[in-house]
Design a protein around this motif. Structure first.
Motif, PDB file in Angstrom:
ATOM      1  N   UNK A   2       0.818  -1.210   0.000  1.00 57.39           N
ATOM      2  CA  UNK A   2       0.000   0.000   0.000  1.00 57.39           C
ATOM      3  C   UNK A   2       0.852   1.260   0.000  1.00 57.39           C
ATOM      4  N   UNK A   3       2.005   1.200   0.662  1.00 55.90           N
ATOM      5  CA  UNK A   3       2.886   2.367   0.657  1.00 55.90           C
ATOM      6  C   UNK A   3       3.428   2.627  -0.747  1.00 55.90           C
ATOM      7  N   UNK A   4       3.793   1.569  -1.465  1.00 51.68           N
ATOM      8  CA  UNK A   4       4.264   1.742  -2.842  1.00 51.68           C
ATOM      9  C   UNK A   4       3.172   2.386  -3.696  1.00 51.68           C
ATOM     10  N   UNK A  41       8.702  13.909  -9.677  1.00 50.27           N
ATOM     11  CA  UNK A  41       8.924  12.775 -10.583  1.00 50.27           C
ATOM     12  C   UNK A  41      10.286  12.108 -10.374  1.00 50.27           C
ATOM     13  N   UNK A  42      11.382  12.846 -10.251  1.00 48.70           N
ATOM     14  CA  UNK A  42      12.664  12.169 -10.009  1.00 48.70           C
ATOM     15  C   UNK A  42      12.777  11.530  -8.630  1.00 48.70           C
ATOM     16  N   UNK A  48      10.636   4.863  -3.229  1.00 50.11           N
ATOM     17  CA  UNK A  48      10.626   3.404  -3.305  1.00 50.11           C
ATOM     18  C   UNK A  48      11.695   2.801  -2.398  1.00 50.11           C
ATOM     19  N   UNK A  49      12.883   3.431  -2.376  1.00 49.06           N
ATOM     20  CA  UNK A  49      13.952   2.938  -1.510  1.00 49.06           C
ATOM     21  C   UNK A  49      13.590   3.100  -0.041  1.00 49.06           C
ATOM     22  N   UNK A  50      12.950   4.211   0.313  1.00 50.58           N
ATOM     23  CA  UNK A  50      12.549   4.422   1.706  1.00 50.58           C
ATOM     24  C   UNK A  50      11.479   3.422   2.136  1.00 50.58           C
ATOM     25  N   UNK A  51      10.558   3.099   1.240  1.00 50.41           N
ATOM     26  CA  UNK A  51       9.539   2.094   1.553  1.00 50.41           C
ATOM     27  C   UNK A  51      10.188   0.725   1.693  1.00 50.41           C
TER      28      UNK A  51
END
Length: 107
Positions: A2-4, A41-42, A48-51
């Motif tokens: 869900x976070x993603x 956007x960048x 994604x890495x933090x999730x």
């Protein structure tokens, strides 16, 4: 998962907003929508890495523990009287069940 999805929609909504506003106006999008798109956007890879590193889960657990210690969660001290208000013991059991369900789901 869900976070993603949350960060995917958050980040791509800035691009959709920029393109939609630009399409609706005859002389292009305003600067602020272009800036939002250029900023967010960048950063999708960063989010994604933090999730993936469970940073947001750690922050959530820290905040939940802080709120429980300070009794900011709407809980009251467990005085043995069942008056229908949630107690700290029930809040602890809820957080423990949530954490164990997450741990079981990630295996």
């Amino acid at each position: 998962l869900l976070q993603y999805l949350f960060f995917f929609f958050l980040i791509w909504s800035t691009g959709i907003l920029n393109r939609g506003v630009g399409w609706a106006r005859t002389y292009g999008p305003p600067f602020w929508t272009s800036w939002l798109q250029a900023f967010f956007m960048p950063s999708q890879g960063l989010f994604n890495a933090l999730v993936k590193a469970n940073v947001f889960d750690t922050i959530y657990e820290y905040v939940a523990e802080y709120m429980e210690k300070r009794q900011l969660c709407g809980c009251v001290a467990d005085d043995g009287v069942d008056d229908g208000t949630p107690s700290l013991a029930s809040a602890r059991s809820f957080f423990n069940r949530t954490a164990s369900a997450k741990a079981g789901a990630s295996m």
